[in-house]
Scaffold this motif. Structure first.
Motif, short mmCIF file in Angstrom:
data_model
loop_
_atom_site.label_atom_id
_atom_site.label_comp_id
_atom_site.label_asym_id
_atom_site.label_seq_id
_atom_site.Cartn_x
_atom_site.Cartn_y
_atom_site.Cartn_z
N LEU A 73 50.31 54.49 29.78
CA LEU A 73 50.72 55.71 30.48
C LEU A 73 50.32 56.94 29.66
CD1 LEU A 73 54.07 56.37 32.27
CD2 LEU A 73 53.25 58.02 30.61
N ALA A 74 50.56 56.87 28.36
CA ALA A 74 50.23 58.01 27.49
C ALA A 74 48.72 58.24 27.46
CB ALA A 74 50.77 57.76 26.08
N ARG A 75 47.95 57.15 27.38
CA ARG A 75 46.50 57.30 27.34
C ARG A 75 45.99 57.96 28.63
NH1 ARG A 75 41.80 55.10 29.04
NH2 ARG A 75 42.89 53.70 30.48
N ARG A 76 46.47 57.48 29.74
CA ARG A 76 46.02 58.03 31.02
C ARG A 76 46.48 59.48 31.18
NH1 ARG A 76 44.68 54.32 35.13
NH2 ARG A 76 45.68 55.70 36.62
N ALA A 77 47.68 59.80 30.70
CA ALA A 77 48.16 61.18 30.77
C ALA A 77 47.26 62.09 29.93
CB ALA A 77 49.61 61.26 30.29
N ARG A 78 46.85 61.60 28.76
CA ARG A 78 45.96 62.42 27.91
C ARG A 78 44.63 62.65 28.64
NH1 ARG A 78 48.73 60.00 23.40
NH2 ARG A 78 49.55 61.73 22.14
N LEU A 79 44.15 61.65 29.32
CA LEU A 79 42.91 61.83 30.08
C LEU A 79 43.08 62.92 31.14
CD1 LEU A 79 41.46 58.23 30.60
CD2 LEU A 79 40.24 60.21 29.65
N ARG A 80 44.22 62.93 31.78
CA ARG A 80 44.47 63.98 32.78
C ARG A 80 44.44 65.36 32.12
NH1 ARG A 80 46.93 62.69 37.85
NH2 ARG A 80 47.37 60.45 38.08
N ASP B 6 57.72 58.68 13.52
CA ASP B 6 56.31 58.89 13.86
C ASP B 6 56.27 59.24 15.34
OD1 ASP B 6 53.72 58.63 14.76
OD2 ASP B 6 53.29 56.79 13.65
N GLY B 7 55.85 60.44 15.66
CA GLY B 7 55.88 60.91 17.05
C GLY B 7 54.76 60.36 17.91
N HIS B 8 53.98 59.44 17.39
CA HIS B 8 52.95 58.81 18.22
C HIS B 8 53.15 57.31 18.34
CE1 HIS B 8 51.09 62.62 18.63
NE2 HIS B 8 50.84 62.73 17.34
N ASP B 9 54.23 56.80 17.77
CA ASP B 9 54.58 55.38 17.91
C ASP B 9 55.68 55.30 18.96
OD1 ASP B 9 55.76 52.86 17.72
OD2 ASP B 9 55.38 52.71 15.55
N ILE B 10 55.28 54.96 20.17
CA ILE B 10 56.21 55.07 21.30
C ILE B 10 57.42 54.15 21.10
CG2 ILE B 10 56.45 54.69 23.79
CD1 ILE B 10 53.55 55.71 24.06
N THR B 11 57.17 52.98 20.55
CA THR B 11 58.29 52.06 20.30
C THR B 11 59.25 52.67 19.29
OG1 THR B 11 56.84 50.19 20.73
CG2 THR B 11 58.89 49.73 19.57
N LYS C 243 48.86 67.72 16.29
CA LYS C 243 48.42 68.60 17.36
C LYS C 243 47.06 68.15 17.85
CE LYS C 243 48.99 73.49 18.40
NZ LYS C 243 49.54 74.74 17.91
N GLY C 244 46.91 68.07 19.16
CA GLY C 244 45.63 67.65 19.73
C GLY C 244 45.41 66.15 19.71
N LYS C 245 46.49 65.38 19.50
CA LYS C 245 46.39 63.94 19.31
C LYS C 245 45.56 63.26 20.42
CE LYS C 245 47.57 59.87 17.64
NZ LYS C 245 47.14 59.41 16.30
N GLY C 246 44.59 62.45 20.01
CA GLY C 246 43.79 61.68 20.96
C GLY C 246 42.41 62.23 21.19
N VAL C 247 42.24 63.51 20.87
CA VAL C 247 40.92 64.13 21.00
C VAL C 247 40.46 64.45 19.57
CG1 VAL C 247 39.66 66.13 21.85
CG2 VAL C 247 41.39 65.04 23.28
N PRO C 248 39.53 63.65 19.03
CA PRO C 248 39.26 63.67 17.58
C PRO C 248 38.98 65.06 17.02
CG PRO C 248 38.12 61.85 18.63
CD PRO C 248 38.74 62.63 19.73
N PHE C 249 38.15 65.83 17.68
CA PHE C 249 37.78 67.12 17.08
C PHE C 249 38.92 68.14 17.18
CE2 PHE C 249 36.15 66.94 21.42
CZ PHE C 249 36.75 68.05 21.99
N ALA C 250 39.91 67.88 18.05
CA ALA C 250 41.02 68.82 18.20
C ALA C 250 42.21 68.45 17.33
CB ALA C 250 41.47 68.87 19.67
N GLU C 251 42.21 67.22 16.80
CA GLU C 251 43.39 66.77 16.05
C GLU C 251 43.58 67.62 14.79
OE1 GLU C 251 43.49 62.57 15.27
OE2 GLU C 251 43.70 62.06 17.40
N VAL D 261 36.72 62.25 26.48
CA VAL D 261 36.92 61.14 27.43
C VAL D 261 36.56 59.81 26.76
CG1 VAL D 261 36.11 60.11 29.59
CG2 VAL D 261 36.65 62.56 29.48
N ALA D 262 35.46 59.84 26.01
CA ALA D 262 35.02 58.60 25.33
C ALA D 262 36.08 58.13 24.35
CB ALA D 262 33.69 58.84 24.62
N ALA D 263 36.65 59.07 23.59
CA ALA D 263 37.66 58.69 22.59
C ALA D 263 38.88 58.07 23.26
CB ALA D 263 38.08 59.93 21.79
N LEU D 264 39.27 58.64 24.38
CA LEU D 264 40.48 58.15 25.06
C LEU D 264 40.18 56.88 25.87
CD1 LEU D 264 41.92 61.60 26.13
CD2 LEU D 264 43.02 59.94 24.62
#
Lengths: 259, 308
Positions: free
Chosen positions: A7-14, A196-201, A225-233, A252-255
């Protein structure tokens, strides 16, 4: 990959698709998505078929500039079915799933305190969650609310700080230092967790650990900040931005690779 | 006003479990609520921004908040919360600004709020009330508690008020109330200046001028049609308010009467730094007391006599 991670991955793509169409608060939207995924999949009491179910838990996005992250998650959950590009850059009333209009910083904690107090006065077994930015905590009204919520023992109030360590102009500790942040909340009478704010569990576990108590609780979620998009992280220049065609393809490729 | 309102608020809380009162370390209005129904009062401490944000959250929960603080701090410190959290979503929050205008007298400009009406008039959907005496404040409170259609701001006095004739608080506060009739001039006043207008009318009678006096308690939405009807054929209308002009009684009256209507003289406060003075002396300093109103009418009459 768990359902929540997907869900998080797809939301980031959006969010990335939106940022390819116009300048948005990209970094702040991406940093909070895993927190939102944990809240919506494990924590918030809600009825997926009825977003306005009167007994639901409430979530206030005090860092309203993270709106597109919230919209994207709500879209993945099927709560929002409109074109996200048509929605305002800060949460407004009347949008399905949005509990309170926000955007000016330092308002959400007071609003959420009122919602939590209102639930208690009405005898409702309801919890109220509020997500604040870290830079947002510069606003003094947050600390008025923190003092109020502790004094009135709002045990049904939980704040999550999106601790990405950046505000608009740079490192929070360089602009106007927040640390020792956890100690500040403790001194105000709040129960404090960190994760860790990126470990959903881990986020879900930490929020569950904070559930029992008759004082308000805060979870400091350490995020990027910018998590998931390498150049923005971790690059504050992506606080707000629009992706060009190459950047869009890389994002898009990274995600997609991580799927 | 607070003494008169305290039992009204206590009775309202007792009658309606959805009504919740909030204060900012000022409990005079809510002492009887506290004594009779402690759950009906929430103290936010000296933190007006949070006070208003919490009230908005309570309203979103379906409760009916009545929040009070000293007027200068309520309207200035919590301006953004009032605008964004209460007025933009149109929540039915009642805000009571204690000591609006110059009521805190010698405490100085930190405690004066001659800008409260102006600031609240810029709020979307805000109803703005400025009662003239304690009985009028009760009439306003009954009206705002019965109206859950949106936000309301009520300017309350800080100190005991002059007691006005019963006509100043008869019926609902939405229409102007004619307190005295006279054909030569209509004095339109609000809040504390209503008493001043009546004093001015007494003085003008000795000067051979028959002055009518109307009290306007509801400044937004402004009763424009009623003011036009009241002005009738009188050649002059004088307005008096212990407020800055923008958004206030003077401009609203002038707009209601239009360019082809009577001459309008607007008496209001300005931005001069106040002297250390009592409320009454500050009304004189800013030119909105009875003597100033009387002088404005006489000056106009003398000018017209010279021109004729």
């Amino acid at each position: 990959m768990s359902n929540a991670d997907e869900l998080a991955r797809r939301a980031r793509l959006r969010v990335v698709e939106l940022a390819a169409r116009k300048a948005i608060h990209l970094g702040p939207a991406l940093s909070l998505i895993d927190v939102l995924a944990a809240l919506y999949t494990r924590i918030l009491r809600r009825d997926p078929a009825r977003p306005d179910w009167p007994e639901r838990d409430l979530l206030v996005l005090s860092k309203g500039h993270g709106a597109y992250g919230l919209y994207a998650v709500l879209a993945e959950l099927g709560v929002l079915t409109t074109d996200l590009n048509e929605l305002p850059g800060h949460p407004s009333d009347g949008i399905p799933g949005i509990e309170a209009a926000t955007g000016a910083l330092g308002h959400g904690l007071s609003l959420a305190s009122g919602l939590a107090l209102g639930a208690r006065l009405a005898g409702k077994d309801r919890r109220v969650y509020v997500i604040t930015g870290d830079g947002e905590l510069d606003e003094g009204s947050n600390w008025e609310a923190a003092q109020f919520a502790a004094h009135h023992r709002l045990g049904n109030l939980v704040a999550v700080v999106d601790r990405n360590r950046f505000q608009q102009e740079g490192d929070t500790e360089e602009v106007c230092a927040l640390e020792p942040l956890a100690d500040k909340w403790r001194a105000f009478g709040w129960r404090v967790g960190e994760t860790d704010g990126h470990d959903i569990t881990a986020i879900g576990d930490a929020l569950n650990a904070l559930r029992a108590g008759d004082t308000p609780a805060v979870l400091i979620a350490h995020t990027t900040k910018g998590k998931g998009v390498p150049f923005a992280e971790g690059d504050p220049s992506w606080h707000m931005g629009e992706l060009d065609a190459v950047q869009h393809r890389i994002a898009v490729a990274a995600l997609t690779t991580t799927a | 006003m607070r003494v008169a309102l305290a039992p009204v608020l206590a009775a309202a809380v007792a009658a309606d479990a959805g009504l919740i009162t909030l204060g900012a370390d000022g409990r005079a209005l809510f002492q009887q609520v506290l004594e009779q129904n402690p759950r009906g009062y929430v103290d936010a401490g000296i933190a007006e921004a949070n006070l208003v944000g919490v009230a908005a959250g309570l309203a979103r929960s379906g409760l009916r908040p009545v929040a009070a603080a000293m007027a200068p701090f309520l309207v200035r410190r919590a301006y953004e919360q009032i605008r964004l959290d209460v007025c933009v979503p149109g929540l039915p929050v009642v805000l009571l600004g204690v000591g609006g205008g110059l009521g805190y007298g010698p405490l100085g400009p930190t405690h004066h709020a001659t800008d409260d009406i102006t600031l609240m008039s810029a709020m979307p959907g805000m109803k703005v009330y400025c009662p003239a005496d304690a009985a009028d404040a009760v009439s306003v409170m009954r009206a705002v508690l019965a109206d859950a259609s949106g936000p309301a701001y009520v300017r309350l006095s800080a100190r005991p008020d002059p007691v006005l004739p019963p006509a100043a608080s008869t019926g609902a506060p939405h229409a102007p109330r004619l307190l005295r009739d006279g054909d030569d001039v209509l004095i339109v006043a609000t809040g504390r200046c209503v008493a001043e207008a009546l004093d001015a009318a007494d003085g003008l009678a000795a000067d051979g001028v028959a002055a009518a006096v109307a009290s306007v308690t509801t400044l937004h939405p402004f009763p424009a049609t009623a003011i036009r009807e009241l002005a009738g054929r009188r050649p002059l209308v004088v307005t008096a308010a212990e407020s800055l002009a923008p958004g206030g009684l003077g401009p609203s009256t002038a707009e209601a009467l239009g360019r082809r209507g009577p001459a309008v003289i607007s008496l209001h406060t300005d931005h001069r730094y106040p002297p250390v003075a009592s409320h009454q002396d500050l009304l004189r300093f800013y030119g909105v007391d009875g003597q100033s109103i009387r002088s404005a009418v006489l000056s106009y009459r003398n000018r017209k006599t010279r021109e004729a």
